[in-house]
Write a protein that holds these residues in place. Structure first.
Motif, PDB file in Angstrom:
ATOM      1  N   THR A 180      56.122 -30.509  24.286  1.00  0.00           N
ATOM      2  CA  THR A 180      56.644 -31.833  23.962  1.00  0.00           C
ATOM      3  C   THR A 180      55.741 -32.448  22.896  1.00  0.00           C
ATOM      4  O   THR A 180      54.734 -31.863  22.529  1.00  0.00           O
ATOM      5  CB  THR A 180      56.711 -32.732  25.220  1.00  0.00           C
ATOM      6  OG1 THR A 180      57.445 -33.919  24.902  1.00  0.00           O
ATOM      7  CG2 THR A 180      55.321 -33.107  25.722  1.00  0.00           C
ATOM      8  N   VAL A 181      56.129 -33.617  22.420  1.00  0.00           N
ATOM      9  CA  VAL A 181      55.312 -34.330  21.432  1.00  0.00           C
ATOM     10  C   VAL A 181      54.766 -35.592  22.064  1.00  0.00           C
ATOM     11  O   VAL A 181      55.515 -36.367  22.669  1.00  0.00           O
ATOM     12  CB  VAL A 181      56.126 -34.683  20.166  1.00  0.00           C
ATOM     13  CG1 VAL A 181      55.291 -35.515  19.200  1.00  0.00           C
ATOM     14  CG2 VAL A 181      56.624 -33.415  19.484  1.00  0.00           C
ATOM     15  N   GLN A 182      53.457 -35.786  21.954  1.00  0.00           N
ATOM     16  CA  GLN A 182      52.785 -37.007  22.421  1.00  0.00           C
ATOM     17  C   GLN A 182      52.920 -38.019  21.290  1.00  0.00           C
ATOM     18  O   GLN A 182      52.293 -37.882  20.255  1.00  0.00           O
ATOM     19  CB  GLN A 182      51.311 -36.713  22.718  1.00  0.00           C
ATOM     20  CG  GLN A 182      50.495 -37.931  23.063  1.00  0.00           C
ATOM     21  CD  GLN A 182      50.834 -38.497  24.424  1.00  0.00           C
ATOM     22  OE1 GLN A 182      51.155 -37.763  25.341  1.00  0.00           O
ATOM     23  NE2 GLN A 182      50.744 -39.800  24.543  1.00  0.00           N
ATOM     24  N   ARG A 183      53.749 -39.031  21.490  1.00  0.00           N
ATOM     25  CA  ARG A 183      54.034 -39.993  20.422  1.00  0.00           C
ATOM     26  C   ARG A 183      53.282 -41.310  20.569  1.00  0.00           C
ATOM     27  O   ARG A 183      53.387 -42.177  19.707  1.00  0.00           O
ATOM     28  CB  ARG A 183      55.524 -40.262  20.350  1.00  0.00           C
ATOM     29  CG  ARG A 183      56.315 -39.008  20.014  1.00  0.00           C
ATOM     30  CD  ARG A 183      57.752 -39.307  19.682  1.00  0.00           C
ATOM     31  NE  ARG A 183      58.521 -38.086  19.546  1.00  0.00           N
ATOM     32  CZ  ARG A 183      58.550 -37.333  18.466  1.00  0.00           C
ATOM     33  NH1 ARG A 183      57.825 -37.643  17.427  1.00  0.00           N
ATOM     34  NH2 ARG A 183      59.284 -36.236  18.428  1.00  0.00           N
ATOM     35  N   TYR A 184      52.548 -41.470  21.658  1.00  0.00           N
ATOM     36  CA  TYR A 184      51.795 -42.700  21.885  1.00  0.00           C
ATOM     37  C   TYR A 184      50.330 -42.349  22.098  1.00  0.00           C
ATOM     38  O   TYR A 184      50.006 -41.349  22.727  1.00  0.00           O
ATOM     39  CB  TYR A 184      52.331 -43.440  23.120  1.00  0.00           C
ATOM     40  CG  TYR A 184      53.780 -43.798  22.968  1.00  0.00           C
ATOM     41  CD1 TYR A 184      54.165 -44.939  22.280  1.00  0.00           C
ATOM     42  CD2 TYR A 184      54.770 -42.971  23.495  1.00  0.00           C
ATOM     43  CE1 TYR A 184      55.501 -45.254  22.125  1.00  0.00           C
ATOM     44  CE2 TYR A 184      56.113 -43.288  23.341  1.00  0.00           C
ATOM     45  CZ  TYR A 184      56.478 -44.429  22.652  1.00  0.00           C
ATOM     46  OH  TYR A 184      57.790 -44.744  22.493  1.00  0.00           O
ATOM     47  N   SER A 189      51.988 -28.078  13.572  1.00  0.00           N
ATOM     48  CA  SER A 189      52.878 -29.192  13.269  1.00  0.00           C
ATOM     49  C   SER A 189      54.053 -29.170  14.246  1.00  0.00           C
ATOM     50  O   SER A 189      54.640 -28.106  14.483  1.00  0.00           O
ATOM     51  CB  SER A 189      53.404 -29.072  11.841  1.00  0.00           C
ATOM     52  OG  SER A 189      54.459 -29.980  11.630  1.00  0.00           O
ATOM     53  N   PRO A 190      54.431 -30.324  14.819  1.00  0.00           N
ATOM     54  CA  PRO A 190      55.577 -30.340  15.730  1.00  0.00           C
ATOM     55  C   PRO A 190      56.841 -29.736  15.110  1.00  0.00           C
ATOM     56  O   PRO A 190      57.669 -29.177  15.825  1.00  0.00           O
ATOM     57  CB  PRO A 190      55.758 -31.825  16.047  1.00  0.00           C
ATOM     58  CG  PRO A 190      54.366 -32.383  15.940  1.00  0.00           C
ATOM     59  CD  PRO A 190      53.764 -31.636  14.770  1.00  0.00           C
ATOM     60  N   ASP A 191      56.982 -29.793  13.784  1.00  0.00           N
ATOM     61  CA  ASP A 191      58.148 -29.211  13.116  1.00  0.00           C
ATOM     62  C   ASP A 191      58.149 -27.689  13.177  1.00  0.00           C
ATOM     63  O   ASP A 191      59.190 -27.055  12.999  1.00  0.00           O
ATOM     64  CB  ASP A 191      58.194 -29.644  11.645  1.00  0.00           C
ATOM     65  CG  ASP A 191      58.446 -31.136  11.487  1.00  0.00           C
ATOM     66  OD1 ASP A 191      59.023 -31.750  12.413  1.00  0.00           O
ATOM     67  OD2 ASP A 191      58.048 -31.684  10.443  1.00  0.00           O
ATOM     68  N   GLU A 242      48.080 -40.158  15.264  1.00  0.00           N
ATOM     69  CA  GLU A 242      49.235 -39.423  14.764  1.00  0.00           C
ATOM     70  C   GLU A 242      49.808 -38.602  15.905  1.00  0.00           C
ATOM     71  O   GLU A 242      49.056 -37.994  16.668  1.00  0.00           O
ATOM     72  CB  GLU A 242      48.829 -38.493  13.615  1.00  0.00           C
ATOM     73  CG  GLU A 242      48.432 -39.242  12.363  1.00  0.00           C
ATOM     74  CD  GLU A 242      48.210 -38.300  11.192  1.00  0.00           C
ATOM     75  OE1 GLU A 242      48.860 -37.237  11.139  1.00  0.00           O
ATOM     76  OE2 GLU A 242      47.370 -38.642  10.356  1.00  0.00           O
ATOM     77  N   PRO A 243      51.146 -38.587  16.059  1.00  0.00           N
ATOM     78  CA  PRO A 243      51.752 -37.782  17.127  1.00  0.00           C
ATOM     79  C   PRO A 243      51.304 -36.321  17.030  1.00  0.00           C
ATOM     80  O   PRO A 243      51.038 -35.807  15.945  1.00  0.00           O
ATOM     81  CB  PRO A 243      53.249 -37.905  16.851  1.00  0.00           C
ATOM     82  CG  PRO A 243      53.378 -39.209  16.128  1.00  0.00           C
ATOM     83  CD  PRO A 243      52.139 -39.298  15.262  1.00  0.00           C
ATOM     84  N   PHE A 244      51.216 -35.662  18.196  1.00  0.00           N
ATOM     85  CA  PHE A 244      50.802 -34.263  18.241  1.00  0.00           C
ATOM     86  C   PHE A 244      51.570 -33.539  19.330  1.00  0.00           C
ATOM     87  O   PHE A 244      52.090 -34.147  20.260  1.00  0.00           O
ATOM     88  CB  PHE A 244      49.292 -34.135  18.466  1.00  0.00           C
ATOM     89  CG  PHE A 244      48.797 -34.748  19.744  1.00  0.00           C
ATOM     90  CD1 PHE A 244      48.699 -33.999  20.906  1.00  0.00           C
ATOM     91  CD2 PHE A 244      48.431 -36.086  19.783  1.00  0.00           C
ATOM     92  CE1 PHE A 244      48.241 -34.563  22.090  1.00  0.00           C
ATOM     93  CE2 PHE A 244      47.969 -36.664  20.958  1.00  0.00           C
ATOM     94  CZ  PHE A 244      47.870 -35.904  22.112  1.00  0.00           C
ATOM     95  N   ALA A 245      51.643 -32.217  19.187  1.00  0.00           N
ATOM     96  CA  ALA A 245      52.343 -31.390  20.169  1.00  0.00           C
ATOM     97  C   ALA A 245      51.389 -30.971  21.275  1.00  0.00           C
ATOM     98  O   ALA A 245      50.204 -30.737  21.044  1.00  0.00           O
ATOM     99  CB  ALA A 245      52.932 -30.159  19.488  1.00  0.00           C
TER     100      ALA A 245
END
Length: 125
Positions: free
Chosen positions: A56-60, A97-99, A75-78
Motif C-alpha cells: 500500500t502507499v503511506q500517504r500521511y 517508486s509507488p508507480d 512524501e508518500p511512500f510504499a
C-alpha cells in the motif's frame, strides 16, 4: 529511487529472526518459541531476497515523535509485506517508486533503523 539500501551512508544489515529446532518454521522478528508447534526456536539469519506479497502507499506523515520529517517535507511512500525465500513475510518500507511497485516483484530486504527496507532485486547488483 535512491534509498537506504542503496546509499553508502546508511547501515543495512541482514534480518535476524529465529527458526524452530523441531519443525523448521522461521519467523521475524525472532521469538524464543515456535508459533506453530511451541517448541524452542534458535536465532537465525534470514534470506535477504523475496517477492512482494502485498503493498500500500503511506500517504500521511507518521506521528511525531518518533517520526522526524526531512527538510524537504513528507512524501508518500510504499510499504508492503515481502515473502522471503525462508517463507517468512516481513513488513518493509519499499524504496521503490509507488508507480513501479507490483505484487510478485523480486526484492532485496535489509535491516535498517526502525523497520526493514526493501529495494528492487536488481538495485543491489
Amino acid at each position: 529511487m535512491e534509498g537506504p539500501l542503496s546509499g553508502a551512508a546508511h547501515a543495512i544489515g541482514r534480518l535476524h529472526g529465529s527458526r524452530c529446532a523441531g519443525c523448521a518454521v522461521a519467523v521475524y522478528p525472532a521469538d524464543p518459541a515456535c508459533p506453530r508447534c511451541g517448541g524452542p526456536a534458535d536465532p537465525a539469519v534470514l534470506s535477504d531476497t523475496g517477492m512482494l506479497w502485498t503493498w500500500t502507499v503511506q500517504r500521511y506523515a507518521p506521528k511525531s515523535p518518533p517520526y522526524a520529517a526531512p527538510d524537504t517535507g513528507f512524501e508518500p511512500f510504499a510499504v508492503g509485506y515481502v515473502e522471503l525465500a525462508d517463507g517468512v513475510r516481513v513488513l518493509a518500507v519499499l524504496d521503490v517508486s509507488p508507480d513501479d511497485v507490483t505484487i510478485g516483484m523480486a526484492l532485496r530486504v535489509g535491516a535498517a533503523d526502525g523497520v526493514p527496507r526493501a529495494v528492487a532485486a536488481g538495485a543491489l547488483a
